[in-house]
Write a protein that holds these residues in place. Structure first.
Motif, mmCIF file in Angstrom:
data_model
loop_
_atom_site.group_PDB
_atom_site.id
_atom_site.type_symbol
_atom_site.label_atom_id
_atom_site.label_comp_id
_atom_site.label_asym_id
_atom_site.label_seq_id
_atom_site.Cartn_x
_atom_site.Cartn_y
_atom_site.Cartn_z
ATOM 1 N N UNK A 97 0.818 -1.224 0.000
ATOM 2 C CA UNK A 97 0.000 0.000 0.000
ATOM 3 C C UNK A 97 0.849 1.270 0.000
ATOM 4 N N UNK A 98 2.121 1.139 0.335
ATOM 5 C CA UNK A 98 2.990 2.306 0.402
ATOM 6 C C UNK A 98 3.987 2.345 -0.757
ATOM 7 N N UNK A 99 3.822 1.464 -1.734
ATOM 8 C CA UNK A 99 4.712 1.423 -2.890
ATOM 9 C C UNK A 99 4.001 1.967 -4.115
ATOM 10 N N UNK A 100 4.727 2.736 -4.923
ATOM 11 C CA UNK A 100 4.165 3.282 -6.157
ATOM 12 C C UNK A 100 5.188 3.163 -7.273
ATOM 13 N N UNK A 101 4.694 3.047 -8.493
ATOM 14 C CA UNK A 101 5.564 2.778 -9.622
ATOM 15 C C UNK A 101 6.076 4.002 -10.353
ATOM 16 N N UNK A 102 5.528 5.170 -10.044
ATOM 17 C CA UNK A 102 5.966 6.390 -10.728
ATOM 18 C C UNK A 102 5.481 7.597 -9.934
ATOM 19 N N UNK A 103 6.036 8.768 -10.288
ATOM 20 C CA UNK A 103 5.566 10.000 -9.665
ATOM 21 C C UNK A 103 4.097 10.256 -9.964
ATOM 22 N N UNK A 104 3.664 9.958 -11.177
ATOM 23 C CA UNK A 104 2.262 10.170 -11.542
ATOM 24 C C UNK A 104 1.354 9.280 -10.706
ATOM 25 N N UNK A 105 1.743 8.028 -10.533
ATOM 26 C CA UNK A 105 0.980 7.098 -9.707
ATOM 27 C C UNK A 105 0.884 7.602 -8.273
#
Length: 262
Positions: A97-105
């Motif tokens: 839940x605290x991981x994202x794949x890009x700045x946009x995400x």
């Protein structure tokens, strides 16, 4: 607003800090990453992201990326080997839940949490809101995993939990009028009821989750958005009685104010 939304602030801060500490994310700003960075990122995600086949079968793969690079018959690539860590699939849902794949995400999710989270936290209280957020995230991840039980692709992002916040907002404040930017030749600012804005958002997620209207539905877990939204609606439904009047709008792009002085 009666309460300062400390949990909302803490969740946003935690997501940003984790993103900045995620290996290889620096390359997402400049537009490129080295092979070594990509291998480190892949190893990091396999360790901390939720993987559907691990959640459903509770079984770790025999080979995972190690984070190192090497040269094989197909050329340079990431080295794989037996996992050097003990992973809990159940706990990986929380870390994912605290991981994202890009700045946009990341920024897209945090924008929705910033705008809608404070009112839901105010209505629920700090502890209940945190539990609500986590439960929505878990529901979204596990239902998505059930529908994709053979997938070995990492599932990351706070979208399922934040979709729960949107679902709760729709239940508690359906008549709140919010500003949105509607593309019609130019972007026109319109003040629309929350039930229209969030209803349309949910409808699009439902359509996309079926694979209709998008060319790469598999790259975004739209089903997790749908499940999180429905879970948020169901959990918030008992709070409808006694909920104060809808917040007053403020600013553009879903901006609004819960009470004078906020």
């Amino acid at each position: 607003m009666r309460r300062t939304p400390w949990v909302t602030y803490a969740l946003i801060a935690a997501n940003i800090v984790v993103f900045l500490l995620t290996p290889g994310m620096a390359g997402s700003v400049t537009g490129g990453s080295s092979l070594a960075q990509l291998c480190h990122l892949q190893a990091f995600l396999d360790h901390y992201a939720a993987v559907p086949q691990e959640l459903i079968h509770h079984q770790m793969p025999r080979l995972v990326p190690t984070g190192d690079t090497g040269v094989g018959p197909q050329g340079a690539g990431c080295v794989v080997g037996p996992p050097s860590y003990a992973k809990s699939p159940e706990l990986s849902v929380l870390t994912a839940m605290f991981l994202h794949g890009s700045w946009l995400h990341l920024l897209g999710n945090m924008l929705f949490l910033w705008i809608f989270g404070n009112n839901i936290e105010d209505r629920m209280g700090h502890i209940r809101f945190l539990l609500f957020y986590v439960v929505c995230g878990y529901a979204a991840a596990y239902v998505f995993a059930l529908a994709n039980s053979s997938s070995g692709s990492p599932l990351i992002g706070a979208s399922g939990a934040i979709a729960g916040v949107l679902g709760a907002y729709l239940v508690l404040y359906p008549r709140a009028r919010v500003w949105v930017l509607v593309p019609f030749l130019i972007f026109l600012p319109l003040r629309l009821p929350a039930w229209i804005v969030l209803g349309l958002w949910f409808g699009l997620q439902a359509v996309y989750s079926s694979g209709q209207g998008v060319s790469a539905a598999g790259t975004v877990a739209y089903l997790a958005h749908v499940v999180g939204f429905v879970a948020g609606m169901l959990l918030a439904w008992p709070l409808r009685p006694g909920t104060p009047p809808p917040p007053e709008p403020r600013g553009l792009l879903f901006g609004r104010r819960a009470r004078p002085g906020w």
